[in-house]
Scaffold this active site. Sequence first.
Site, PDB file in Angstrom:
ATOM      1  N   LYS A  76       0.874  -0.849  -0.282  1.00  0.00           N
ATOM      2  CA  LYS A  76       0.150  -0.208   0.117  1.00  0.00           C
ATOM      3  C   LYS A  76       1.013   0.948   0.243  1.00  0.00           C
ATOM      4  O   LYS A  76       1.739   1.434   0.639  1.00  0.00           O
ATOM      5  CB  LYS A  76      -0.996  -0.064   1.040  1.00  0.00           C
ATOM      6  CG  LYS A  76      -1.914   0.917   1.070  1.00  0.00           C
ATOM      7  CD  LYS A  76      -2.874   0.637   2.487  1.00  0.00           C
ATOM      8  CE  LYS A  76      -3.873   1.735   2.733  1.00  0.00           C
ATOM      9  NZ  LYS A  76      -4.650   2.176   3.921  1.00  0.00           N
ATOM     10  N   SER A 151      -9.600   1.323   2.492  1.00  0.00           N
ATOM     11  CA  SER A 151      -8.883   2.331   1.606  1.00  0.00           C
ATOM     12  C   SER A 151      -7.852   1.885   1.352  1.00  0.00           C
ATOM     13  O   SER A 151      -7.385   2.261   0.419  1.00  0.00           O
ATOM     14  CB  SER A 151      -8.046   3.170   2.990  1.00  0.00           C
ATOM     15  OG  SER A 151      -7.372   2.493   4.082  1.00  0.00           O
ATOM     16  N   SER A 175     -10.016  -0.686   6.595  1.00  0.00           N
ATOM     17  CA  SER A 175      -9.307  -1.242   5.714  1.00  0.00           C
ATOM     18  C   SER A 175      -8.999  -1.643   4.627  1.00  0.00           C
ATOM     19  O   SER A 175      -8.545  -2.284   3.158  1.00  0.00           O
ATOM     20  CB  SER A 175      -8.540   0.596   5.322  1.00  0.00           C
ATOM     21  OG  SER A 175      -9.357   1.747   5.055  1.00  0.00           O
TER      22      SER A 175
END
Length: 484
Positions: A76, A151, A175
């Site tokens: 990420k 997310s 997330s």
Amino acid sequence: MAVGTAVDWREGLDAGDVSSEALVRGAFERIRSLDSHFHAILAVDEERSLRLAQAADARLRSGERSPVLGLPIVLKDNLNWAGLPVSCGSQVLGGYQAPYDATVVARLVQAGAIPVAKANMDEFAMGSSGEFSAFDPARNPWDTTLVPGGSSSGSVVAVAAGYAPLALGSDTGGSVRLPASFCNVTALRPTYGVLSRFGLTAMASSLDQVGPIAATAADVALALGVMAGRDPLDSTSSDLPGAERLGSLRAKDLKGLRIGLPREYFGGGLERGVRSLLEEALRVFTDQGAELREVSLPHTRYAIDAYYLICTSEVSSNLSRFDGVRYGHRAKRGNLPAMIAETRDEGLGAEVKRRILLGTFCLSKGYYEAFYLKAMKARTLIARDFEQVFESVDVLATPVSPGVAFPFGAKTTDPMAMYLADTFTVTAPLAGLPCLSMPAGFIAGLPAGIQLIGPAFSDVMLLEAAHAFQQLTTHHLETPPLSA
Ligand code: GLN
């Protein structure tokens, strides 16, 4: 090259049937051919990844064996990997490169994993759909008109679309679990402290945890085992009991496992299709001798309010560092206060600004007691609910989300609707507890997950229970047709 699980590739690499270099080249081929549809990837450094793969192959040839040696992994873009951009999905970090490795990244690389890409995400991890990325948002590989969930949108899509067998996301209030549910992969949010936060860009420090993502619980375990444990660079980190069992995960014996079903998670807001999938999934457990017990977590109704007050308060403080002086983008203004204001105005998106304002308000004189302090008290009550319930059950089973993936734009204009997508995922983080999402089946072609929540430091047991479930089901083996 076909898509495989990390455990499959592990065997192939150890047997010499496949090389790490071939896997990494395969990852870049898939990214090149598919990512114009899915938008999961923000940055790559192919040369560097290939060099690492060649080094891993040399280690394999010399007889070295380790759980992630030679396996590609996607990160990420809020995790630092030295020399590559770390955008956090924001314009404000434009041009900024990570000066050092996050501890979790350093441990993976040392164990021989190969980072292959930095993944798209909601800006600074604020969001539930992926749509709050400052870049073209990631798409759901099961249906590109739908959001992948956020997310950690790009990380989850990268696994679902077979770019890499492993990915790292971060989970502050859901997330990794929410997108895992929307895209049919498995993701763990560990007990707070099990994974070092050093080098993870802070959103809400008392809630942030790195979360491994993969097709299966056994794959997630491979990555977790390499990363877990105390780090002198994060004073909140701690060792994980049972971590030695992660390298080759065994299925938990489900006989006598006491599964709690919290009443508050099965109320009106839950879509009917999700409810029946969960019932079917629970039958898999009870067929093996697990017992179901209805339990109550009465303070759940305060969870969304408490989470969004605490989260925004911490955001308002953590994000003050993005001022145009130290990182990335700088507005062209001579005088300092105007430069700072303009940098933040130009660089930060609407959702980030909304949270900074809300959080600053919550913490201001006169409102601190009414909002922040009250939210902290609710947090304590929520944590106590869990403590009490875990006196009579071993694990909790709940939905991950009230529904399946939704269309782009469905919730972007109504922040409250977006926040409510997190109803079932924010509670465990408020209590610091480990939780995972794993595939439970499909509703009209779209995946939905089931969430398991365990007591603090029961991460390994949770993965073993998930592994047992996955030995008896095939949902996690389904891959999106578009990625074929
Ligand atoms: N969707 C939640 C939020 O927007 C959780 C985000 C996260 O876990 N990073 O805050």
